[in-house]
Motif scaffolding. Sequence first.
Motif, PDB file in Angstrom:
ATOM      1  N   LEU A  72       0.826  -1.202   0.000  1.00 33.10           N
ATOM      2  CA  LEU A  72       0.000   0.000   0.000  1.00 33.10           C
ATOM      3  C   LEU A  72       0.863   1.256   0.000  1.00 33.10           C
ATOM      4  O   LEU A  72       0.514   2.259  -0.635  1.00 33.10           O
ATOM      5  N   ALA A  73       1.989   1.208   0.721  1.00 31.71           N
ATOM      6  CA  ALA A  73       2.883   2.366   0.754  1.00 31.71           C
ATOM      7  C   ALA A  73       3.453   2.645  -0.632  1.00 31.71           C
ATOM      8  O   ALA A  73       3.544   3.806  -1.059  1.00 31.71           O
ATOM      9  N   GLU A  74       3.840   1.594  -1.345  1.00 31.19           N
ATOM     10  CA  GLU A  74       4.349   1.763  -2.703  1.00 31.19           C
ATOM     11  C   GLU A  74       3.279   2.336  -3.617  1.00 31.19           C
ATOM     12  O   GLU A  74       3.554   3.212  -4.447  1.00 31.19           O
ATOM     13  N   SER A  75       2.044   1.858  -3.478  1.00 27.24           N
ATOM     14  CA  SER A  75       0.960   2.369  -4.317  1.00 27.24           C
ATOM     15  C   SER A  75       0.632   3.820  -4.005  1.00 27.24           C
ATOM     16  O   SER A  75       0.086   4.534  -4.844  1.00 27.24           O
ATOM     17  N   ALA A  76       0.978   4.274  -2.785  1.00 31.17           N
ATOM     18  CA  ALA A  76       0.746   5.671  -2.402  1.00 31.17           C
ATOM     19  C   ALA A  76       1.905   6.576  -2.806  1.00 31.17           C
ATOM     20  O   ALA A  76       1.883   7.774  -2.510  1.00 31.17           O
ATOM     21  N   GLY A  77       2.900   6.011  -3.458  1.00 35.47           N
ATOM     22  CA  GLY A  77       4.018   6.812  -3.939  1.00 35.47           C
ATOM     23  C   GLY A  77       5.212   6.887  -3.006  1.00 35.47           C
ATOM     24  O   GLY A  77       6.117   7.704  -3.212  1.00 35.47           O
ATOM     25  N   ILE A  78       5.233   6.060  -1.987  1.00 37.21           N
ATOM     26  CA  ILE A  78       6.345   6.048  -1.033  1.00 37.21           C
ATOM     27  C   ILE A  78       7.380   5.028  -1.500  1.00 37.21           C
ATOM     28  O   ILE A  78       7.046   3.866  -1.763  1.00 37.21           O
ATOM     29  N   SER A  79       8.623   5.451  -1.602  1.00 42.97           N
ATOM     30  CA  SER A  79       9.698   4.555  -2.030  1.00 42.97           C
ATOM     31  C   SER A  79      10.160   3.702  -0.849  1.00 42.97           C
ATOM     32  O   SER A  79      10.772   4.226   0.093  1.00 42.97           O
ATOM     33  N   THR A  80       9.856   2.427  -0.918  1.00 42.48           N
ATOM     34  CA  THR A  80      10.265   1.524   0.160  1.00 42.48           C
ATOM     35  C   THR A  80      11.779   1.457   0.276  1.00 42.48           C
ATOM     36  O   THR A  80      12.333   1.416   1.382  1.00 42.48           O
ATOM     37  N   LEU A  81      12.465   1.462  -0.867  1.00 37.50           N
ATOM     38  CA  LEU A  81      13.922   1.373  -0.869  1.00 37.50           C
ATOM     39  C   LEU A  81      14.547   2.573  -0.168  1.00 37.50           C
ATOM     40  O   LEU A  81      15.482   2.422   0.627  1.00 37.50           O
ATOM     41  N   ASN A  82      14.041   3.769  -0.445  1.00 35.45           N
ATOM     42  CA  ASN A  82      14.578   4.973   0.196  1.00 35.45           C
ATOM     43  C   ASN A  82      14.341   4.958   1.700  1.00 35.45           C
ATOM     44  O   ASN A  82      15.239   5.309   2.491  1.00 35.45           O
ATOM     45  N   ILE A  83      13.143   4.554   2.110  1.00 39.66           N
ATOM     46  CA  ILE A  83      12.828   4.504   3.538  1.00 39.66           C
ATOM     47  C   ILE A  83      13.722   3.494   4.239  1.00 39.66           C
ATOM     48  O   ILE A  83      14.265   3.755   5.322  1.00 39.66           O
TER      49      ILE A  83
END
Length: 209
Positions: A72-83
């Motif tokens: 869901l975070a990826e679909s909201a535009g949040i970069s999992t790799l960066n976090i």
Amino acid sequence: MVISIAYALILASIGGVIGGSKVLVISNDCTILGRAPWNLIIFIVMGIAMYYLHRYSVYGARARAVGGNSVLAESAGISTLNIQSVAIMLAAVYGGIAALLSLSYGTGTSIENGLDTIGTAFQAMLGVFVAGFIAKHVNIVFGVFAGILSLNILQTGLVAINLDTNLKNSVTGLFLILLMSVTELKNMSATEKLRREASRTNALKRQQG
């Protein structure tokens, strides 16, 4: 986690090759960070900084989103790799400061090989697992503190009754297994409850249709 353990073993072996069997003696003048009030100041400052990052910063909100559901975070535009990259760097900074404090409490150190190198890190991991168990009731930052404090109290009590070192590690491991088992059972119960509610809702819809 597996990669991190393997990386720690690689660094330990490199340190063993370079340093050999040398022992580093730390003078009393270099252990000032391990004495009051400096150790308390570092504890309070680092704790407040982490609480702010987790509770009020944009990064903290995104990290909670990734931890809750990365898809869901990826679909909201949040970069999992960066976090995750920022989280690793923050963990490295806090780990380095913890290492300085650990050295400041002793008078020397020597090179360790094998799994002995991650003994200190494993104790910290246990505290994080405890924090995850009570995270629904308290902020995770306070949960980590409570987890570490609980484990230290447990180990201090085991030492006070003169329990063998190997048995002490076994009791700590059993405590962790019990904690994780209870967590898993609670998650299974919550999942089953959601499944039953969904089934009940679908049944009502079919009756109304």
